[in-house]
Scaffold this active site. Structure first.
Site: not given
Ligand code: G3P
Length: 218
Positions: A83
């Site tokens: 990633k």
């Molecule tokens: O893994 C990246 C992403 O899914 C993060 O989500 O909820 O922290 O915006 P969030």
């Protein structure tokens, strides 16, 4: 559409894998910090449970550093996907890794232009963050539609759309309608998908009527 689980919590991964719904895992440095465990150990544990793609994020900011981290992460298992952040250096690393046939997931994507660049650099997955766009008053799902339209115009762009920052069932179903390849779900959001008030109400009524019959199936 594939379902990935967006967590670094190994116990939860083990538990939710029993649903038969999990095709892969995504992690990020915040999720690793939340787990309080060692990143490389977490990845080793996950690879014992999940045979599908497992995204492991680099933390270097320079291309050389990202590639060095990628080389180390790759050694853990062949299903590790590297990633990378959607930066100039991240995309240079993406290009170089994709030439070596190493799978990549380009993360922190907030525009169709960024998604186009990632695809041109050979990214295996692009991760647009829908929830965080909604948070700032934009429409995250519109971005997914735009990326889908752009990618569909060019047969040589093979990058898969991995919808990230998913917060609710609406994000999931709209992703499926648009034809996104993957949604990565926080564990709570996955569990929410099972529920509908009419399912519970209907089951309660069926069971109460069944009781009246005084029968048993086994
Ligand atoms: O893994 C990246 C992403 O899914 C993060 O989500 O909820 O922290 O915006 P969030």
């Amino acid at each position: 559409m594939e379902f990935f689980l967006d967590t670094a919590d190994v116990k939860l991964i083990k538990e939710l894998n029993k649903t038969g719904l999990i095709n892969g895992i995504t992690t990020n440095p915040s999720l690793v910090a939340k787990s309080g465990k060692n990143f490389l150990e977490i990845l080793k544990e996950i690879t014992k449970i999940i045979k599908g793609p497992i995204s492991a994020e680099v933390t270097a900011l320079d291309t050389k550093g990202m590639i060095a981290e990628a080389n180390k992460l790759k050694k853990i298992s062949k299903n590790i996907v590297i990633k990378l952040p959607l930066t100039e250096n991240g995309l240079k690393a993406c290009k170089s890794l994709s030439k070596r046939k190493i799978k990549t997931n380009v993360t922190l994507c907030f525009s169709a232009a960024q998604a186009l660049l990632a695809a041109k650099c050979g990214a295996t997955y692009i991760s647009p963050f829908v929830g965080r766009l909604d948070d700032i008053g934009e429409n995250g799902m519109e971005l997914i539609q735009q990326i889908k339209s752009v990618y569909s115009n060019y047969k040589n762009l093979n990058t898969k759309i991995l919808v990230a920052s998913v917060r609710n069932a609406d994000h999931v179903i709209k992703s499926a309608i648009i034809g996104a390849d993957v949604v990565t779900l926080p564990p709570d959001t996955l569990m929410e998908l099972y529920n509908h008030p009419l399912t519970k109400k209907g089951l309660d009524a069926f069971l109460s009527d069944w009781k009246k019959t005084k029968q048993s199936i086994v």
